[in-house]
Design a protein around this motif. Structure first.
Motif, PDB file in Angstrom:
ATOM      1  N   ASP A 174       0.817  -1.219   0.000  1.00 15.39           N
ATOM      2  CA  ASP A 174       0.000   0.000   0.000  1.00 15.39           C
ATOM      3  C   ASP A 174       0.845   1.261   0.000  1.00 15.39           C
ATOM      4  O   ASP A 174       0.440   2.298  -0.524  1.00 15.39           O
ATOM      5  N   GLY A 175       2.061   1.180   0.598  1.00 12.02           N
ATOM      6  CA  GLY A 175       2.912   2.358   0.662  1.00 12.02           C
ATOM      7  C   GLY A 175       3.550   2.713  -0.671  1.00 12.02           C
ATOM      8  O   GLY A 175       4.227   3.729  -0.777  1.00 12.02           O
ATOM      9  N   MET A 176       3.352   1.872  -1.696  1.00 11.18           N
ATOM     10  CA  MET A 176       3.957   2.108  -3.010  1.00 11.18           C
ATOM     11  C   MET A 176       2.879   2.287  -4.073  1.00 11.18           C
ATOM     12  O   MET A 176       3.031   1.852  -5.212  1.00 11.18           O
ATOM     13  N   ARG A 177       1.786   2.966  -3.720  1.00 10.48           N
ATOM     14  CA  ARG A 177       0.649   3.093  -4.640  1.00 10.48           C
ATOM     15  C   ARG A 177       1.014   3.834  -5.918  1.00 10.48           C
ATOM     16  O   ARG A 177       0.574   3.458  -7.013  1.00 10.48           O
ATOM     17  N   ASN A 178       1.793   4.911  -5.801  1.00 14.37           N
ATOM     18  CA  ASN A 178       2.169   5.664  -6.998  1.00 14.37           C
ATOM     19  C   ASN A 178       2.976   4.795  -7.970  1.00 14.37           C
ATOM     20  O   ASN A 178       2.813   4.866  -9.191  1.00 14.37           O
ATOM     21  N   PHE A 179       3.820   3.991  -7.384  1.00 14.94           N
ATOM     22  CA  PHE A 179       4.622   3.088  -8.203  1.00 14.94           C
ATOM     23  C   PHE A 179       3.724   2.056  -8.880  1.00 14.94           C
ATOM     24  O   PHE A 179       3.862   1.776 -10.076  1.00 14.94           O
ATOM     25  N   ALA A 180       2.783   1.514  -8.110  1.00 18.16           N
ATOM     26  CA  ALA A 180       1.883   0.491  -8.654  1.00 18.16           C
ATOM     27  C   ALA A 180       1.006   1.045  -9.768  1.00 18.16           C
ATOM     28  O   ALA A 180       0.672   0.337 -10.724  1.00 18.16           O
ATOM     29  N   ARG A 181       0.635   2.309  -9.663  1.00 16.36           N
ATOM     30  CA  ARG A 181      -0.222   2.909 -10.692  1.00 16.36           C
ATOM     31  C   ARG A 181       0.469   2.974 -12.061  1.00 16.36           C
ATOM     32  O   ARG A 181      -0.208   3.077 -13.085  1.00 16.36           O
ATOM     33  N   ARG A 182       1.749   2.931 -12.050  1.00 15.26           N
ATOM     34  CA  ARG A 182       2.488   2.966 -13.319  1.00 15.26           C
ATOM     35  C   ARG A 182       2.619   1.580 -13.951  1.00 15.26           C
ATOM     36  O   ARG A 182       3.223   1.418 -15.005  1.00 15.26           O
ATOM     37  N   HIS A 183       2.015   0.582 -13.276  1.00 17.11           N
ATOM     38  CA  HIS A 183       1.960  -0.796 -13.795  1.00 17.11           C
ATOM     39  C   HIS A 183       3.339  -1.279 -14.277  1.00 17.11           C
ATOM     40  O   HIS A 183       3.555  -1.529 -15.464  1.00 17.11           O
ATOM     41  N   PRO A 184       4.280  -1.391 -13.343  1.00 18.24           N
ATOM     42  CA  PRO A 184       5.637  -1.795 -13.741  1.00 18.24           C
ATOM     43  C   PRO A 184       5.664  -3.202 -14.340  1.00 18.24           C
ATOM     44  O   PRO A 184       5.006  -4.120 -13.847  1.00 18.24           O
ATOM     45  N   ALA A 185       6.431  -3.354 -15.418  1.00 16.32           N
ATOM     46  CA  ALA A 185       6.634  -4.672 -16.018  1.00 16.32           C
ATOM     47  C   ALA A 185       7.712  -5.414 -15.227  1.00 16.32           C
ATOM     48  O   ALA A 185       8.634  -4.797 -14.680  1.00 16.32           O
ATOM     49  N   THR A 186       7.592  -6.743 -15.137  1.00 19.34           N
ATOM     50  CA  THR A 186       8.523  -7.542 -14.344  1.00 19.34           C
ATOM     51  C   THR A 186       9.139  -8.654 -15.183  1.00 19.34           C
ATOM     52  O   THR A 186       8.441  -9.329 -15.948  1.00 19.34           O
ATOM     53  N   TYR A 187      10.462  -8.823 -15.039  1.00 24.11           N
ATOM     54  CA  TYR A 187      11.150  -9.938 -15.690  1.00 24.11           C
ATOM     55  C   TYR A 187      11.953 -10.689 -14.641  1.00 24.11           C
ATOM     56  O   TYR A 187      12.721 -10.083 -13.884  1.00 24.11           O
ATOM     57  N   THR A 188      11.770 -12.011 -14.592  1.00 18.27           N
ATOM     58  CA  THR A 188      12.511 -12.857 -13.661  1.00 18.27           C
ATOM     59  C   THR A 188      13.558 -13.641 -14.433  1.00 18.27           C
ATOM     60  O   THR A 188      13.226 -14.355 -15.389  1.00 18.27           O
ATOM     61  N   LEU A 189      14.806 -13.496 -14.033  1.00 18.48           N
ATOM     62  CA  LEU A 189      15.907 -14.136 -14.740  1.00 18.48           C
ATOM     63  C   LEU A 189      15.845 -15.662 -14.638  1.00 18.48           C
ATOM     64  O   LEU A 189      15.399 -16.212 -13.626  1.00 18.48           O
TER      65      LEU A 189
END
Length: 390
Positions: A174-189
């Motif tokens: 919840d403390g990273m709402r602004n970050f979450a709103r940008r819908h970050p893409a994720t890649y797992t090596l």
């Protein structure tokens, strides 16, 4: 012959390794494509995940170098990262002066002004945070605030975060709402395959100045290291150093046989017998050259075993003599002297030979004489190869 070098393992896989050397593999290349694509999107946020030693830092620094060609970039280590250090590192790398700033608020305002100015000019800066999962909670809150900065409806900062697999979960908090709103893409090596691990090990060894990488890391050793490391580069490095150090210990534990070539009492050549076979002869392509009319072009061969050296006469014209005795095939003992014309070849550094080993090597069913035709064919192949490389 490769000389002993106690720093070779460190130059290839340890602290002395060239950081600019990148041995690419499939997941590495996929991760770079992912980062480049993510940073080109409107949201401009990417998360790179993987365990310790998975190559995240190498990939991040490579993308950092590429991005820095076109825009302002900053790279920070997230370990114990605090807000003030994050801001000052960004300002420093963005080449923004901080002399007039007296407190955190002023520093933050300077950073915000710079980001907005760059974004309005269409040149949005990029922030890379390695080990972001190890940053302090206050630093993460600042990252969340930076993620919300915009200029004329567009985000003012592109962000790449790298960390362990739990990183994506942290950023959904919840403390990273602004970050979450940008819908970050994720890649797992993903780890290296067995084939990629072999290429990785041999390439790094060669780049560090090592020779005969296939002997240091034969296929079976590469397969074992792949299993032990799980295919992760960092673990491969650690296990590779252990293997090379162990090899050095074994070499030190046993003496290396050598051959001293003398003429009338003067030493004219010395050979460390590190290979499996050596041809002795007058031909310039012989491994051990003895320029004497008494010596045949292809005169004799030494076969080197882990605990013995065997001398074979190759149907020479004048024969081969060891300790004044003509021999066709013999197991050499330490300090034996081979006489060829005006030359004497003395063998040194041989371990004591057990009766069992003597019988095993001498037995007709364990070793057969190589005929002259086979040797000539081998010499012809070597000649052709040498001519091709002239």
């Amino acid at each position: 012959m490769q000389a002993h070098d106690s720093t070779l393992s460190s130059r290839a896989f340890g602290e002395l390794a060239d950081r600019s050397l990148v041995v690419a593999y499939q997941s590495h290349q996929d991760a770079l494509r992912f980062l480049a694509s993510s940073l080109s999107q409107a949201n401009g946020v990417a998360i790179l995940q993987g365990p310790n030693g998975s190559g995240k830092t190498t990939i991040l620094r490579e993308q950092f170098a590429w991005s820095g060609r076109d825009t302002a970039v900053a790279y920070v280590d997230g370990q114990h990262l605090a807000p003030r250090r994050l801001v000052t590192d960004m300002l420093s790398q963005f080449d923004v002066g901080t002399a007039v700033a007296t407190d955190d608020q002023q520093l933050l305002q300077q950073l915000s002004n710079f980001l907005s100015q760059q974004a309005r000019a269409g040149d949005v800066p990029v922030l890379f945070v390695d080990d972001a999962d190890r940053a302090s909670s206050s630093a993460l809150r600042l990252l969340n605030w930076l993620a919300a900065l915009d200029a004329r409806g567009s985000y003012a900062l592109r962000i790449v975060l790298a960390g362990k697999e739990k990183l994506a979960g942290i950023l959904r908090d919840d403390g990273m709402r602004n970050f979450a709103r940008r819908h970050p893409a994720t890649y797992t090596l993903n780890p290296l395959s067995e084939q990629e691990a072999m290429i990785y090990l041999r390439t790094r060894l060669i780049a560090a100045g090592g020779e005969r990488s296939e002997k240091v890391f034969p296929i079976d050793v590469c397969a074992q290291l792949h299993v032990r490391s799980g295919g992760w580069p960092g673990q491969l490095n650690r296990h590779a150093i252990e293997v090379m150090e162990r090899m050095e210990e074994l070499k030190s534990a046993r003496s290396m046989p050598r051959l001293l070539v003398t003429r009338e009492g003067d030493t004219v050549a010395e050979y460390a017998l590190t290979d499996r076979e050596y041809v002795i002869g007058r031909n310039e392509l012989a491994d051990i050259l003895v320029e004497d009319s008494y010596v045949s072009k292809i005169h004799a061969m030494l076969k080197v075993y882990s605990n013995a050296v065997v001398l074979l006469d190759l149907n020479s014209t004048n024969g081969t003599t060891v300790n004044s005795r003509v021999v066709q095939k013999t197991v050499l003992r330490n300090d034996d002297v081979i006489t060829l014309g005006h030359y004497k070849l003395k063998i040194e550094g041989l371990p004591a030979l057990s009766p069992e080993m003597d019988e095993k090597i001498s037995a007709s069913d364990t070793m057969t004489m190589q005929n002259l035709t086979d040797i000539r064919r081998a010499r012809a192949r070597r000649t052709i190869k040498a001519l091709k490389h002239k």
